[in-house]
Write a protein that holds these residues in place. Sequence first.
Motif, PDB file in Angstrom:
ATOM      1  N   VAL A  71       4.918   3.320  -2.876  1.00 12.64           N
ATOM      2  CA  VAL A  71       3.708   2.651  -2.403  1.00 12.64           C
ATOM      3  C   VAL A  71       3.907   2.247  -0.940  1.00 12.64           C
ATOM      4  O   VAL A  71       4.968   1.762  -0.563  1.00 12.64           O
ATOM      5  CB  VAL A  71       3.410   1.399  -3.270  1.00 12.64           C
ATOM      6  N   ASN A  72       2.886   2.435  -0.147  1.00 14.15           N
ATOM      7  CA  ASN A  72       2.930   2.087   1.267  1.00 14.15           C
ATOM      8  C   ASN A  72       3.223   0.595   1.424  1.00 14.15           C
ATOM      9  O   ASN A  72       2.521  -0.249   0.868  1.00 14.15           O
ATOM     10  CB  ASN A  72       1.589   2.446   1.908  1.00 14.15           C
ATOM     11  N   ALA A  73       4.248   0.252   2.186  1.00 20.19           N
ATOM     12  CA  ALA A  73       4.679  -1.143   2.333  1.00 20.19           C
ATOM     13  C   ALA A  73       3.612  -2.001   2.994  1.00 20.19           C
ATOM     14  O   ALA A  73       3.425  -3.170   2.629  1.00 20.19           O
ATOM     15  CB  ALA A  73       5.974  -1.206   3.136  1.00 20.19           C
ATOM     16  N   GLN A  74       2.902  -1.450   3.961  1.00 18.75           N
ATOM     17  CA  GLN A  74       1.885  -2.242   4.647  1.00 18.75           C
ATOM     18  C   GLN A  74       0.679  -2.508   3.764  1.00 18.75           C
ATOM     19  O   GLN A  74       0.030  -3.547   3.878  1.00 18.75           O
ATOM     20  CB  GLN A  74       1.490  -1.562   5.953  1.00 18.75           C
ATOM     21  N   SER A  75       0.389  -1.610   2.836  1.00 14.38           N
ATOM     22  CA  SER A  75      -0.709  -1.876   1.911  1.00 14.38           C
ATOM     23  C   SER A  75      -0.317  -2.987   0.932  1.00 14.38           C
ATOM     24  O   SER A  75      -1.163  -3.774   0.502  1.00 14.38           O
ATOM     25  CB  SER A  75      -1.118  -0.610   1.156  1.00 14.38           C
ATOM     26  N   LEU A  76       0.976  -3.077   0.606  1.00  9.35           N
ATOM     27  CA  LEU A  76       1.446  -4.182  -0.233  1.00  9.35           C
ATOM     28  C   LEU A  76       1.305  -5.507   0.515  1.00  9.35           C
ATOM     29  O   LEU A  76       0.970  -6.533  -0.079  1.00  9.35           O
ATOM     30  CB  LEU A  76       2.897  -3.958  -0.648  1.00  9.35           C
ATOM     31  N   GLN A  77       1.529  -5.493   1.814  1.00 10.42           N
ATOM     32  CA  GLN A  77       1.358  -6.706   2.614  1.00 10.42           C
ATOM     33  C   GLN A  77      -0.104  -7.137   2.658  1.00 10.42           C
ATOM     34  O   GLN A  77      -0.407  -8.326   2.650  1.00 10.42           O
ATOM     35  CB  GLN A  77       1.889  -6.483   4.033  1.00 10.42           C
ATOM     36  N   VAL A  78      -1.007  -6.174   2.669  1.00 15.95           N
ATOM     37  CA  VAL A  78      -2.431  -6.504   2.642  1.00 15.95           C
ATOM     38  C   VAL A  78      -2.792  -7.156   1.309  1.00 15.95           C
ATOM     39  O   VAL A  78      -3.578  -8.104   1.260  1.00 15.95           O
ATOM     40  CB  VAL A  78      -3.293  -5.246   2.903  1.00 15.95           C
ATOM     41  N   THR A  79      -2.195  -6.697   0.224  1.00 15.82           N
ATOM     42  CA  THR A  79      -2.425  -7.307  -1.088  1.00 15.82           C
ATOM     43  C   THR A  79      -1.921  -8.746  -1.099  1.00 15.82           C
ATOM     44  O   THR A  79      -2.585  -9.647  -1.623  1.00 15.82           O
ATOM     45  CB  THR A  79      -1.757  -6.476  -2.195  1.00 15.82           C
ATOM     46  N   LEU A  80      -0.764  -8.988  -0.497  1.00 14.48           N
ATOM     47  CA  LEU A  80      -0.247 -10.357  -0.408  1.00 14.48           C
ATOM     48  C   LEU A  80      -1.135 -11.224   0.484  1.00 14.48           C
ATOM     49  O   LEU A  80      -1.282 -12.428   0.242  1.00 14.48           O
ATOM     50  CB  LEU A  80       1.186 -10.356   0.118  1.00 14.48           C
ATOM     51  N   LYS A  81      -1.734 -10.608   1.480  1.00 14.00           N
ATOM     52  CA  LYS A  81      -2.648 -11.353   2.347  1.00 14.00           C
ATOM     53  C   LYS A  81      -3.859 -11.818   1.542  1.00 14.00           C
ATOM     54  O   LYS A  81      -4.379 -12.913   1.770  1.00 14.00           O
ATOM     55  CB  LYS A  81      -3.093 -10.481   3.521  1.00 14.00           C
ATOM     56  N   ARG A  82      -4.305 -11.012   0.573  1.00 11.16           N
ATOM     57  CA  ARG A  82      -5.430 -11.406  -0.275  1.00 11.16           C
ATOM     58  C   ARG A  82      -5.093 -12.648  -1.095  1.00 11.16           C
ATOM     59  O   ARG A  82      -5.946 -13.527  -1.286  1.00 11.16           O
ATOM     60  CB  ARG A  82      -5.822 -10.262  -1.205  1.00 11.16           C
ATOM     61  N   VAL A  83      -3.853 -12.735  -1.589  1.00 14.15           N
ATOM     62  CA  VAL A  83      -3.427 -13.928  -2.325  1.00 14.15           C
ATOM     63  C   VAL A  83      -3.453 -15.133  -1.395  1.00 14.15           C
ATOM     64  O   VAL A  83      -3.962 -16.205  -1.749  1.00 14.15           O
ATOM     65  CB  VAL A  83      -2.015 -13.738  -2.928  1.00 14.15           C
ATOM     66  N   ASP A  84      -2.926 -14.951  -0.203  1.00 16.24           N
ATOM     67  CA  ASP A  84      -2.885 -16.030   0.772  1.00 16.24           C
ATOM     68  C   ASP A  84      -4.289 -16.487   1.154  1.00 16.24           C
ATOM     69  O   ASP A  84      -4.555 -17.684   1.270  1.00 16.24           O
ATOM     70  CB  ASP A  84      -2.109 -15.567   2.010  1.00 16.24           C
ATOM     71  N   GLU A  85      -5.200 -15.546   1.321  1.00 18.61           N
ATOM     72  CA  GLU A  85      -6.585 -15.883   1.649  1.00 18.61           C
ATOM     73  C   GLU A  85      -7.243 -16.659   0.509  1.00 18.61           C
ATOM     74  O   GLU A  85      -7.994 -17.605   0.748  1.00 18.61           O
ATOM     75  CB  GLU A  85      -7.399 -14.613   1.934  1.00 18.61           C
ATOM     76  N   ALA A  86      -6.966 -16.287  -0.728  1.00 17.53           N
ATOM     77  CA  ALA A  86      -7.526 -17.006  -1.878  1.00 17.53           C
ATOM     78  C   ALA A  86      -7.065 -18.465  -1.868  1.00 17.53           C
ATOM     79  O   ALA A  86      -7.859 -19.377  -2.119  1.00 17.53           O
ATOM     80  CB  ALA A  86      -7.119 -16.320  -3.179  1.00 17.53           C
ATOM     81  N   TYR A  87      -5.793 -18.685  -1.562  1.00 24.39           N
ATOM     82  CA  TYR A  87      -5.277 -20.050  -1.476  1.00 24.39           C
ATOM     83  C   TYR A  87      -5.886 -20.812  -0.299  1.00 24.39           C
ATOM     84  O   TYR A  87      -6.238 -21.977  -0.421  1.00 24.39           O
ATOM     85  CB  TYR A  87      -3.749 -20.046  -1.342  1.00 24.39           C
TER      86      TYR A  87
END
Length: 122
Positions: A71-87
């Motif tokens: 899996v593309n590492a930067q796309s995983l970072q975007v997924t983590l950014k979504r968690v951070d944005e939710a918080y």
Amino acid sequence: MDQRRGTYKLYPNSAQFKALEHLHDKHRALYNAALQERVDAYKKCRISIRRGDQEKSVTQIRVDDPEYRSVNAQSLQVTLKRVDEAYRHFFRRVKLGQTPGFPRFRSKERFSGWGYKSHGDG
């Protein structure tokens, strides 16, 4: 810097559909695991985990788990950014005195997809 967003309609064959579904499951699992990690850390130790800490953890996950290596590492970072944005949005609503909704775990139907940091990456 000009920011653009593009959404594409895909017409995958059955093999491509399985690969995309697998990728979708990996991103959803990462989202839910990151959310669970934050909840557990706060309940047990009263510490908050930041996005940068979780991004470092993803590096280790990719070393240990061969399925995440593909899996593309930067796309995983975007997924983590979504968690951070939710918080961030949750705490913003708390601060404003609105009725906040705590970030939810995502089922297959409620996880909309994943993203990439830059055009042409992935």
